[in-house]
Write a protein that holds these residues in place. Structure first.
Motif, short mmCIF file in Angstrom:
data_model
loop_
_atom_site.label_atom_id
_atom_site.label_comp_id
_atom_site.label_asym_id
_atom_site.label_seq_id
_atom_site.Cartn_x
_atom_site.Cartn_y
_atom_site.Cartn_z
N VAL A 128 4.51 -1.13 0.94
CA VAL A 128 3.41 -1.53 0.50
C VAL A 128 3.38 -2.89 -0.19
CG1 VAL A 128 2.11 -0.99 -2.04
CG2 VAL A 128 3.20 1.00 -0.48
N LEU A 129 2.06 -3.60 0.28
CA LEU A 129 2.13 -5.04 -0.21
C LEU A 129 1.04 -5.24 -1.46
CD1 LEU A 129 1.79 -6.24 3.37
CD2 LEU A 129 3.91 -6.11 2.11
N PHE A 130 1.44 -6.07 -2.24
CA PHE A 130 0.42 -6.25 -3.52
C PHE A 130 0.53 -7.71 -4.17
CE2 PHE A 130 4.48 -4.21 -4.87
CZ PHE A 130 4.77 -4.91 -5.85
N LEU A 147 3.30 -12.11 -4.59
CA LEU A 147 3.11 -10.92 -3.50
C LEU A 147 4.14 -10.11 -3.35
CD1 LEU A 147 1.49 -10.08 -1.12
CD2 LEU A 147 2.76 -11.72 0.33
N GLY A 148 4.01 -8.97 -3.68
CA GLY A 148 5.09 -8.02 -3.50
C GLY A 148 5.18 -7.05 -2.37
N PHE A 149 6.37 -6.48 -2.08
CA PHE A 149 6.57 -5.65 -0.91
C PHE A 149 7.63 -4.55 -1.28
CE2 PHE A 149 9.12 -9.25 -0.81
CZ PHE A 149 10.50 -9.18 -0.51
N THR A 150 7.42 -3.55 -0.73
CA THR A 150 8.50 -2.42 -1.17
C THR A 150 9.54 -2.32 -0.14
OG1 THR A 150 6.71 -0.69 -0.21
CG2 THR A 150 6.75 -1.30 -2.56
N ASN A 151 9.25 -2.78 1.16
CA ASN A 151 10.20 -2.42 2.00
C ASN A 151 11.28 -3.71 2.22
OD1 ASN A 151 12.03 -2.01 4.42
ND2 ASN A 151 10.09 -0.71 5.59
N LYS A 152 12.05 -3.70 1.45
CA LYS A 152 12.83 -4.58 1.50
C LYS A 152 13.85 -4.80 2.61
CE LYS A 152 14.47 -3.48 -2.65
NZ LYS A 152 15.23 -3.39 -4.12
N ASP A 153 14.44 -3.67 3.38
CA ASP A 153 15.18 -3.68 4.24
C ASP A 153 14.33 -4.50 5.48
OD1 ASP A 153 17.38 -2.67 3.10
OD2 ASP A 153 16.90 -0.62 3.88
#
Length: 173
Positions: A128-130, A147-153
């Motif tokens: 998820v990008l926000f 800019l955020g992202f949920t898949n850190k790996d």
């Protein structure tokens, strides 16, 4: 070179920036797997607020319509205008070409989108990008953008090197 400040929260990472829509589009394109598509969200109920050209842009690229809350925190905005408090329909439309990503950002600068494998199901999104803004100072015209992202790996293993070649990256606490 544009400076990006990256930090990690418990369930997501954020990239602080001060970039144009063109540079944001370039950064987003670096956060997508090769066999995936980028889907931007748009509240269906807002369609009538936009001109016919924008409505066509969204409709022609529609991949899914649902009411999925995808951000990594609980929903905080009540849906006061929906019967029985049900969430509104969200149109998830694809934007893969750079000019389409820029157009999607221009439609809603504070966007949220998901990354889904081509031909895959919505529920199987991988990231998820926000995009968010916060007041930087007491002056209400001074914002900081993230800019955020949920898949850190995936970010660390597949994106960081590519991003570091195009932008100046600093990690912050």
């Amino acid at each position: 070179m544009i400076n990006l400040e990256i930090s990690f929260k418990t369930s997501y990472g954020i990239i602080k920036h001060n970039m144009s829509a063109e540079n944001i589009a370039e950064l987003l394109s670096l956060l997508i797997e090769e066999d995936a598509i980028l889907l931007f969200s748009f509240y269906e109920r807002n369609m009538r607020l936009f001109d016919e050209s924008t409505q066509k842009f969204i409709s022609d690229r529609c991949e899914f319509v649902n009411s999925e809350w995808v951000l990594p925190w609980g929903e905080s905005i009540p849906h006061w205008d929906e019967p029985n408090g049900t969430p509104p329909n969200i149109i998830w439309f694809s934007a893969m070409q750079n000019e389409d990503i820029i157009k999607a950002i221009e439609i809603d600068n504070l966007f949220r989108c998901v990354v889904v494998k081509r031909g895959g199901e919505f529920k199987d999104y991988s990231n998820v990008l926000f995009h968010q803004e916060y007041y930087a100072t007491v002056d209400e015209e001074d914002f900081e953008y993230y800019l955020g992202f949920t898949n850190k790996d995936f970010f660390l293993n597949n994106c960081l090197d590519k991003i570091s070649k195009k932008f100046k990256v600093t990690f912050v606490g």
